[in-house]
Design an enzyme around this catalytic site. Sequence first.
Site, PDB file in Angstrom:
ATOM      1  N   GLY A  10       0.642  -6.069   7.466  1.00 47.59           N
ATOM      2  CA  GLY A  10      -0.043  -5.177   6.532  1.00 47.59           C
ATOM      3  C   GLY A  10      -1.244  -5.877   5.941  1.00 47.59           C
ATOM      4  O   GLY A  10      -1.105  -6.923   5.298  1.00 47.59           O
ATOM      5  N   GLY A  15      -2.127  -6.100   1.123  1.00 50.15           N
ATOM      6  CA  GLY A  15      -2.134  -7.292   1.977  1.00 50.15           C
ATOM      7  C   GLY A  15      -3.297  -8.206   1.643  1.00 50.15           C
ATOM      8  O   GLY A  15      -3.145  -9.432   1.556  1.00 50.15           O
ATOM      9  N   LYS A  64     -11.926  -7.648   7.896  1.00 49.11           N
ATOM     10  CA  LYS A  64     -11.238  -6.383   7.604  1.00 49.11           C
ATOM     11  C   LYS A  64     -12.107  -5.491   6.725  1.00 49.11           C
ATOM     12  O   LYS A  64     -12.190  -4.280   6.948  1.00 49.11           O
ATOM     13  CB  LYS A  64      -9.910  -6.694   6.905  1.00 49.11           C
ATOM     14  CG  LYS A  64      -9.104  -5.477   6.508  1.00 49.11           C
ATOM     15  CD  LYS A  64      -8.383  -4.827   7.667  1.00 49.11           C
ATOM     16  CE  LYS A  64      -7.582  -3.615   7.198  1.00 49.11           C
ATOM     17  NZ  LYS A  64      -6.879  -2.952   8.295  1.00 49.11           N
ATOM     18  N   LYS A 124       9.530   0.002   0.686  1.00 50.33           N
ATOM     19  CA  LYS A 124      10.761   0.527   0.095  1.00 50.33           C
ATOM     20  C   LYS A 124      11.778   1.145   1.059  1.00 50.33           C
ATOM     21  O   LYS A 124      12.982   0.929   0.899  1.00 50.33           O
ATOM     22  CB  LYS A 124      10.403   1.555  -0.996  1.00 50.33           C
ATOM     23  CG  LYS A 124       9.681   0.961  -2.175  1.00 50.33           C
ATOM     24  CD  LYS A 124       9.186   2.018  -3.152  1.00 50.33           C
ATOM     25  CE  LYS A 124       7.835   2.570  -2.788  1.00 50.33           C
ATOM     26  NZ  LYS A 124       6.690   1.678  -2.946  1.00 50.33           N
ATOM     27  N   VAL A 151       9.934  -2.332  -6.650  1.00 44.77           N
ATOM     28  CA  VAL A 151      10.173  -1.573  -7.884  1.00 44.77           C
ATOM     29  C   VAL A 151       9.375  -2.200  -9.024  1.00 44.77           C
ATOM     30  O   VAL A 151       9.496  -3.401  -9.279  1.00 44.77           O
ATOM     31  CB  VAL A 151      11.679  -1.575  -8.258  1.00 44.77           C
ATOM     32  CG1 VAL A 151      11.933  -0.685  -9.462  1.00 44.77           C
ATOM     33  CG2 VAL A 151      12.544  -1.124  -7.076  1.00 44.77           C
ATOM     34  N   GLY A 205      -8.129   6.782  -6.787  1.00 47.88           N
ATOM     35  CA  GLY A 205      -7.337   5.902  -5.921  1.00 47.88           C
ATOM     36  C   GLY A 205      -5.923   5.685  -6.431  1.00 47.88           C
ATOM     37  O   GLY A 205      -5.195   4.810  -5.951  1.00 47.88           O
ATOM     38  N   GLU A 208      -2.302   9.007  -3.361  1.00 40.91           N
ATOM     39  CA  GLU A 208      -2.716   8.967  -1.967  1.00 40.91           C
ATOM     40  C   GLU A 208      -3.247  10.326  -1.519  1.00 40.91           C
ATOM     41  O   GLU A 208      -3.107  11.316  -2.225  1.00 40.91           O
ATOM     42  CB  GLU A 208      -1.517   8.545  -1.101  1.00 40.91           C
ATOM     43  CG  GLU A 208      -1.128   7.103  -1.367  1.00 40.91           C
ATOM     44  CD  GLU A 208       0.183   6.732  -0.694  1.00 40.91           C
ATOM     45  OE1 GLU A 208       0.245   6.816   0.536  1.00 40.91           O
ATOM     46  OE2 GLU A 208       1.125   6.358  -1.409  1.00 40.91           O
ATOM     47  N   ASP A 219       9.005   8.644  -4.130  1.00 46.17           N
ATOM     48  CA  ASP A 219       8.741   7.235  -4.434  1.00 46.17           C
ATOM     49  C   ASP A 219       9.661   6.736  -5.546  1.00 46.17           C
ATOM     50  O   ASP A 219      10.302   5.688  -5.414  1.00 46.17           O
ATOM     51  CB  ASP A 219       7.266   7.066  -4.843  1.00 46.17           C
ATOM     52  CG  ASP A 219       6.953   5.655  -5.292  1.00 46.17           C
ATOM     53  OD1 ASP A 219       6.823   4.770  -4.434  1.00 46.17           O
ATOM     54  OD2 ASP A 219       6.860   5.430  -6.517  1.00 46.17           O
ATOM     55  N   LYS A 223      12.884   3.954  -5.419  1.00 44.65           N
ATOM     56  CA  LYS A 223      13.016   2.839  -6.367  1.00 44.65           C
ATOM     57  C   LYS A 223      14.340   2.923  -7.132  1.00 44.65           C
ATOM     58  O   LYS A 223      15.010   1.912  -7.343  1.00 44.65           O
ATOM     59  CB  LYS A 223      11.831   2.848  -7.334  1.00 44.65           C
ATOM     60  CG  LYS A 223      10.509   2.505  -6.638  1.00 44.65           C
ATOM     61  CD  LYS A 223       9.309   2.803  -7.539  1.00 44.65           C
ATOM     62  CE  LYS A 223       7.994   2.352  -6.898  1.00 44.65           C
ATOM     63  NZ  LYS A 223       6.820   2.851  -7.641  1.00 44.65           N
TER      64      LYS A 223
END
Lengths: 333, 333
Positions: A10, A15, A64, A124, A151, A205, A208, A219, A223
């Site tokens: 990632g 990352g 990248k 997750k 989490v 941002g 998503e 999500d 968690k």
Amino acid sequence: MREVKVQLFGFGNVGRAVARVLLEKERFFREKYGVKFKVVSIADTSGTVWLPEGIDLREAILVKENFGKLSSWTNEYEVYSFSPAEAVKEVEADVVIDVTNDRSAYEWHLSALREGKAVVTSNKPPLAFHYEEIIGEAERRGLPYLFEATVMAGTPVIGLLRENLLGDSVKRIKAVLNATTTFILSRMEQGVDFERAIEEAQKLGIAERDPSGDVLGIDAGYKATILHCVAFKPITFDEIAVKGIAEVTVDEVKRALSKGKRIRLVATVEDENVRVAPEEVSGPLAVSSNENVALIESDLLGELLIKGAGAGLKETASGVVSDLVKASLRLVE
Amino acid sequence: MREVKVQLFGFGNVGRAVARVLLEKERFFREKYGVKFKVVSIADTSGTVWLPEGIDLREAILVKENFGKLSSWTNEYEVYSFSPAEAVKEVEADVVIDVTNDRSAYEWHLSALREGKAVVTSNKPPLAFHYEEIIGEAERRGLPYLFEATVMAGTPVIGLLRENLLGDSVKRIKAVLNATTTFILSRMEQGVDFERAIEEAQKLGIAERDPSGDVLGIDAGYKATILHCVAFKPITFDEIAVKGIAEVTVDEVKRALSKGKRIRLVATVEDENVRVAPEEVSGPLAVSSNENVALIESDLLGELLIKGAGAGLKETASGVVSDLVKASLRLVE
């Protein structure tokens, strides 16, 4: 000085945030822990860069960010088209870091453990669906499998439950674990309607492109499932009750506000009983911005509150890198 | 099942609370951690009871509570008049627990480590004056030296700083670490004067007969010193600035209150700079009752808040017993 070989999966925002911390704090890790991290492999969806002598992280970030993919980096480095499972087998490393969203990653997490590698992850689904199998494998092999950043980002609620509070029996955890829904609900408190609040979150941002994972409570549900596994016993996401914030109206939000309360997406985690749903809250659960919070009730200590960043790049890297240090120190022992 | 032999120093309120947890949660420790604790020795100021086969904790508590001292227990058990240093040498045990207030305990803590025993302590002066020497010895010998209960009772701020947040550099900690002064200041907010507030605290068992350790900020100072040692580098209590609450007036407390603030005894811990003093605070630092709180600022995570019990018997036992489990699990490895 011990050199720890790291294999990174990632290379999106998280990352690269991890790579930046490893670069910028190299001296800190050397001086404080006697550890030098050598990233020997980085994979994104375009391919795997692999250099046993160690990859220049500054260049990797540049490539990248300028070309959008690691596979453009062909003039100096070999780029391989491994599957993650192949990469885990081929590349010699001490610690595998997974900061992808790969839903089937549990398979190559298991492969990594079977290859004798420690695993650090912010991903997750492997835990929300396969906790028992993964942790069982890690324990049998005496290898660290660490997941602080899954989490509450780097806010160490996992470490707190998993490695501290060892004499207490947890009775209940109430927690706000998803910052995107907190942002949307906060905007609704200011009169912005649900759809527009989502658009704003996307522009900033925070949400998503497909916001359903946050909005539907998935999500937060992942968690909450992980918290249950750590505080009580293994369970999977399929066994919990999840209701998102899609049906919450501006009227409801304002009615709560007029009573001095706020609606937040709250996870309630009790033994064999996990639910995520919008609730009217006040006091410490009424978080704002990117804060997450967990209120842990246990038999000896009573009420324990931990509150901190639950999202953000540096904040997530904090959890990943703390786990990387922890794994490295344990591998030395 | 692993049996862990425990040598307990101190059998006042905290010592007996620890014994009660070991009794009442015996099955929990066995089932969750595969550990059985066998207390082979208990010492109070009257003497040391020692039984290699394990002491009946229920009876020990009964004797102490009915006769005020362990040395009354002569019909069934041998009572020895060891010094702590002798007891640490004579008694075979895996873990030494110190819940005394012995100011010179660091000497026998060192002896315990040299005898190959892990140490768990709620006793602050050994760490506030000899952190570097003690932790150095423990690290050289690869033995756990754990002290969660010295700061914020069982609220795991030590574990959080010492074993989590490993990638972060702490910039500053602001904390309220003494519940007795919080009680006195809270009563002053209600118009009770300083002297009477102390008397009330003494009647309720919140303050000791000699309340100077709390009121002059010494207790908070010890704790702030320990936080500095863990978050930054070793330091001693002699190097920090401490001002207690003895000069705070009801007028000042009320003036703060009229601005929506509260006066609390606040510890500020920065690199090579530790001070304890009354401050006007609002927000999370404005704790009440027996809560303690620490606000930790660090480079990656930003602000992290941990709040929970900072005093109380079960609450202190929570920290001691968590450390006992942790030490036992590490000794197994």
